[in-house]
Design a protein around this motif. Structure first.
Motif, mmCIF file in Angstrom:
data_model
loop_
_atom_site.group_PDB
_atom_site.id
_atom_site.type_symbol
_atom_site.label_atom_id
_atom_site.label_comp_id
_atom_site.label_asym_id
_atom_site.label_seq_id
_atom_site.Cartn_x
_atom_site.Cartn_y
_atom_site.Cartn_z
ATOM 1 N N GLY A 229 55.936 45.200 38.277
ATOM 2 C CA GLY A 229 54.941 45.590 37.285
ATOM 3 C C GLY A 229 53.705 46.179 37.927
ATOM 4 N N VAL A 230 53.105 47.175 37.280
ATOM 5 C CA VAL A 230 51.930 47.829 37.857
ATOM 6 C C VAL A 230 50.724 46.897 37.889
ATOM 7 C CG1 VAL A 230 52.684 50.144 37.182
ATOM 8 C CG2 VAL A 230 51.228 48.814 35.618
ATOM 9 N N HIS A 231 50.768 45.798 37.124
ATOM 10 C CA HIS A 231 49.643 44.863 37.112
ATOM 11 C C HIS A 231 49.435 44.192 38.470
ATOM 12 C CE1 HIS A 231 53.228 42.402 36.078
ATOM 13 N NE2 HIS A 231 52.648 41.517 36.869
ATOM 14 N N GLY A 232 50.408 44.290 39.361
ATOM 15 C CA GLY A 232 50.281 43.685 40.681
ATOM 16 C C GLY A 232 49.591 44.571 41.698
ATOM 17 N N PHE A 233 49.055 45.719 41.249
ATOM 18 C CA PHE A 233 48.487 46.683 42.196
ATOM 19 C C PHE A 233 47.134 47.187 41.707
ATOM 20 C CE2 PHE A 233 53.075 46.792 42.349
ATOM 21 C CZ PHE A 233 53.360 46.759 43.699
ATOM 22 N N THR A 234 46.332 47.628 42.671
ATOM 23 C CA THR A 234 45.077 48.293 42.342
ATOM 24 C C THR A 234 44.815 49.371 43.389
ATOM 25 O OG1 THR A 234 42.735 47.959 41.803
ATOM 26 C CG2 THR A 234 43.595 46.739 43.674
ATOM 27 N N ILE A 235 44.045 50.365 43.023
ATOM 28 C CA ILE A 235 43.761 51.477 43.938
ATOM 29 C C ILE A 235 43.100 50.955 45.214
ATOM 30 C CG2 ILE A 235 42.495 53.634 44.225
ATOM 31 C CD1 ILE A 235 44.798 53.823 42.252
ATOM 32 N N GLY A 236 43.588 51.437 46.356
ATOM 33 C CA GLY A 236 43.045 51.020 47.649
ATOM 34 C C GLY A 236 43.742 49.826 48.258
ATOM 35 N N GLN A 237 44.639 49.195 47.515
ATOM 36 C CA GLN A 237 45.348 48.011 48.018
ATOM 37 C C GLN A 237 46.222 48.379 49.213
ATOM 38 O OE1 GLN A 237 47.339 45.819 44.924
ATOM 39 N NE2 GLN A 237 48.895 45.010 46.318
ATOM 40 N N VAL A 255 47.569 52.018 48.164
ATOM 41 C CA VAL A 255 47.847 52.474 46.807
ATOM 42 C C VAL A 255 46.867 53.582 46.462
ATOM 43 C CG1 VAL A 255 47.897 51.856 44.365
ATOM 44 C CG2 VAL A 255 48.744 50.244 46.074
ATOM 45 N N THR A 256 47.400 54.773 46.138
ATOM 46 C CA THR A 256 46.547 55.924 45.819
ATOM 47 C C THR A 256 46.593 56.316 44.353
ATOM 48 O OG1 THR A 256 48.327 57.474 46.371
ATOM 49 C CG2 THR A 256 46.810 56.834 48.154
ATOM 50 N N ALA A 257 47.612 55.854 43.618
ATOM 51 C CA ALA A 257 47.710 56.188 42.186
ATOM 52 C C ALA A 257 48.613 55.174 41.497
ATOM 53 C CB ALA A 257 48.253 57.597 41.983
ATOM 54 N N ILE A 258 48.313 54.924 40.215
ATOM 55 C CA ILE A 258 49.119 54.014 39.393
ATOM 56 C C ILE A 258 49.384 54.708 38.067
ATOM 57 C CG2 ILE A 258 49.212 51.782 38.224
ATOM 58 C CD1 ILE A 258 47.212 50.752 40.318
ATOM 59 N N ASP A 259 50.665 54.852 37.725
ATOM 60 C CA ASP A 259 51.066 55.472 36.457
ATOM 61 C C ASP A 259 51.785 54.417 35.628
ATOM 62 O OD1 ASP A 259 52.149 56.889 34.347
ATOM 63 O OD2 ASP A 259 52.719 58.623 35.556
ATOM 64 N N SER A 260 51.078 53.838 34.661
ATOM 65 C CA SER A 260 51.675 52.766 33.862
ATOM 66 C C SER A 260 52.775 53.288 32.946
ATOM 67 C CB SER A 260 50.598 52.062 33.035
ATOM 68 O OG SER A 260 49.984 52.971 32.138
ATOM 69 N N PRO A 328 32.008 60.761 50.299
ATOM 70 C CA PRO A 328 33.162 60.212 49.574
ATOM 71 C C PRO A 328 33.138 58.698 49.485
ATOM 72 C CG PRO A 328 33.802 60.837 51.795
ATOM 73 C CD PRO A 328 32.390 61.321 51.615
ATOM 74 N N LEU A 329 33.729 58.196 48.402
ATOM 75 C CA LEU A 329 33.980 56.772 48.241
ATOM 76 C C LEU A 329 35.489 56.550 48.235
ATOM 77 C CD1 LEU A 329 31.425 55.795 45.447
ATOM 78 C CD2 LEU A 329 31.340 55.127 47.857
ATOM 79 N N THR A 330 35.910 55.358 48.601
ATOM 80 C CA THR A 330 37.334 55.025 48.571
ATOM 81 C C THR A 330 37.560 53.833 47.643
ATOM 82 O OG1 THR A 330 37.162 53.529 50.468
ATOM 83 C CG2 THR A 330 37.699 55.837 50.926
ATOM 84 N N GLY A 331 38.811 53.674 47.212
ATOM 85 C CA GLY A 331 39.148 52.538 46.375
ATOM 86 C C GLY A 331 38.522 52.591 44.999
ATOM 87 N N VAL A 332 38.316 53.783 44.468
ATOM 88 C CA VAL A 332 37.735 53.941 43.137
ATOM 89 C C VAL A 332 38.862 53.963 42.113
ATOM 90 C CG1 VAL A 332 36.257 55.351 41.669
ATOM 91 C CG2 VAL A 332 35.844 55.267 44.146
ATOM 92 N N ALA A 333 38.816 53.046 41.141
ATOM 93 C CA ALA A 333 39.923 52.898 40.199
ATOM 94 C C ALA A 333 39.455 53.033 38.755
ATOM 95 C CB ALA A 333 40.591 51.539 40.390
ATOM 96 N N ARG A 334 40.355 53.500 37.905
ATOM 97 C CA ARG A 334 40.079 53.497 36.469
ATOM 98 C C ARG A 334 39.780 52.070 36.008
ATOM 99 N NH1 ARG A 334 45.105 55.811 35.956
ATOM 100 N NH2 ARG A 334 45.691 53.990 34.697
ATOM 101 N N GLY A 335 38.834 51.948 35.101
ATOM 102 C CA GLY A 335 38.488 50.637 34.570
ATOM 103 C C GLY A 335 37.291 50.012 35.242
ATOM 104 N N GLN A 336 36.988 50.424 36.469
ATOM 105 C CA GLN A 336 35.782 49.941 37.120
ATOM 106 C C GLN A 336 34.557 50.552 36.449
ATOM 107 O OE1 GLN A 336 36.793 51.320 41.121
ATOM 108 N NE2 GLN A 336 36.970 49.204 41.825
ATOM 109 N N ALA A 337 33.411 49.960 36.701
ATOM 110 C CA ALA A 337 32.159 50.515 36.187
ATOM 111 C C ALA A 337 31.506 51.382 37.255
ATOM 112 C CB ALA A 337 31.203 49.398 35.784
#
Length: 360
Positions: A229-237, A255-260, A328-337
């Motif tokens: 399941g994709v819930h076990g991953f996050t960007i930058g992991q 992890v560079t991308a997650i496509d649910s 540049p920043l790294t580990g930036v994921a959808r859902g973060q603020a």
């Protein structure tokens, strides 16, 4: 001034309440019962809002000589915080539940009830400062919580008090001891309060279930492993990817991308994590007005770290903004603020606004 002191049972909220009393305010203490299992006990520094915490808060209120109540917000907490957290991970996002709790529980549901009962302000033990209505970082940078408070509107801030934001944590503990508060040496809460085990993957798996998919190499397109399941991953992991070997050149994969939608997790070299622009929605502007020109700022994308100089532009209706990064920043994921600060030397101090990241 009539002040409702939100008392979690920890040392920070205890000293915040004590300072409000000492300042001459008419203070009432309230503990929010957020757990649907009220018999749950705290384990060291894990968990909060437990039966033990409620008892600690009550004892502090007794010492301060203020009325004390327990308000049951468990159902709302589950719906607004826990369910949203689980749904976000199921969609491949990386949410911040503390930010959601501040937005929807502590400074929405609680503040609204407090005002309806005639209170002028809600005091909490957050590490942040309010200066002439402006939300600013705490003096103690290591404990600063302005990031998770940036979602508050100007109206909510007008009815908020952060009495300890001008004091380092070590001095707060010493003050609690001088006041005879038994919570002076109580451990801080860590991790996610409603996952006292600390095992986020197991917590999510029990609620989302198994939805198998592939872990795919970003460079070659090769399928490297299966996942549950994709819930076990996050960007930058980097760890826990289920891959037996590093890349052909020996470098680690992230992890560079997650496509649910397709349950695909893409992994690749570190340089594929570099982000130069961010789009955010659900914008909140701290002063209550939408900036009508580009903003030179410092953007922060994680509660502790992830800062970069930037230039931001609000959408015409003020509900979204775009950020162009100066580095540049790294580990930036959808859902973060993405929280925007008015720049000073390096970190920024005054909060300008924030939004939820939808693209990076």
């Amino acid at each position: 001034m009539r002040v409702l002191a939100a008392m979690s049972g920890g040392v920070d909220s205890a000293v915040a309440a004590a300072r409000a009393v000492e300042a001459g305010h008419d203070v009432v203490g309230v503990h929010l019962a957020l757990s649907t299992a009220p018999g749950t006990l705290r384990t060291g520094s894990r968990g909060c809002c437990s039966k033990e915490d409620a008892g600690d808060a009550r004892r502090v209120a007794d010492i301060l000589g203020i009325p004390f109540y327990v308000w049951d917000f468990a159902d709302r907490f589950k719906e607004d915080v826990i369910d949203e957290f689980v749904g976000a991970y199921a969609a491949g996002d990386t949410p911040n539940p503390c930010l959601t709790c501040n937005e929807k529980i502590k400074f929405s549901a609680l503040s609204e009830r407090a005002q309806a009962l005639g209170f002028d302000a809600v005091a909490t033990g957050h590490y942040a400062r309010l200066v002439d209505g402006e939300l600013r970082r705490a003096v103690d940078e290591d404990k600063d919580q302005s990031y998770v408070l940036a979602v508050l509107t100007a109206r909510q801030l007008a009815h908020a008090m952060f009495p300890i934001g001008d004091t380092p944590k070590s001095e707060i503990r010493a003050e609690a001891a001088r006041r005879g508060l038994a919570v002076a040496d109580k451990p801080d809460s860590h991790d996610i309060c409603f996952i006292p085990s600390g095992d986020t993957r197991a917590f999510l798996g029990a609620r989302i279930g198994i939805r198998t998919g592939k872990v795919v190499d970003a460079v070659t397109g090769e399928s490297l492993a299966d996942h549950d399941g994709v819930h076990g991953f996050t960007i930058g992991q980097r760890k826990g990817l289920g891959i037996d070997a590093p890349a052909a050149d020996g470098s680690p994969r992230y992890v560079t991308a997650i496509d649910s939608a397709t349950a695909t997790v893409t992994v690749g070299p570190r340089d594929r994590l570099d982000v130069w622009s961010i789009d955010a929605e659900r914008a909140v502007w701290t002063r209550g007005t939408v900036p009508d020109e580009d903003i030179d700022c410092v953007v922060q994308v994680r509660a502790h770290g992830g800062l970069a100089p930037a230039r931001a532009r609000a959408s015409a209706d003020g509900t979204a903004f775009t950020v162009e990064l100066g580095e540049p920043l790294t580990g930036v994921a959808r859902g973060q603020a993405a929280v925007l600060y008015r720049p000073d030397a390096t970190r920024g101090d005054e909060v300008i606004g924030c939004g939820r990241i939808v693209r990076a």
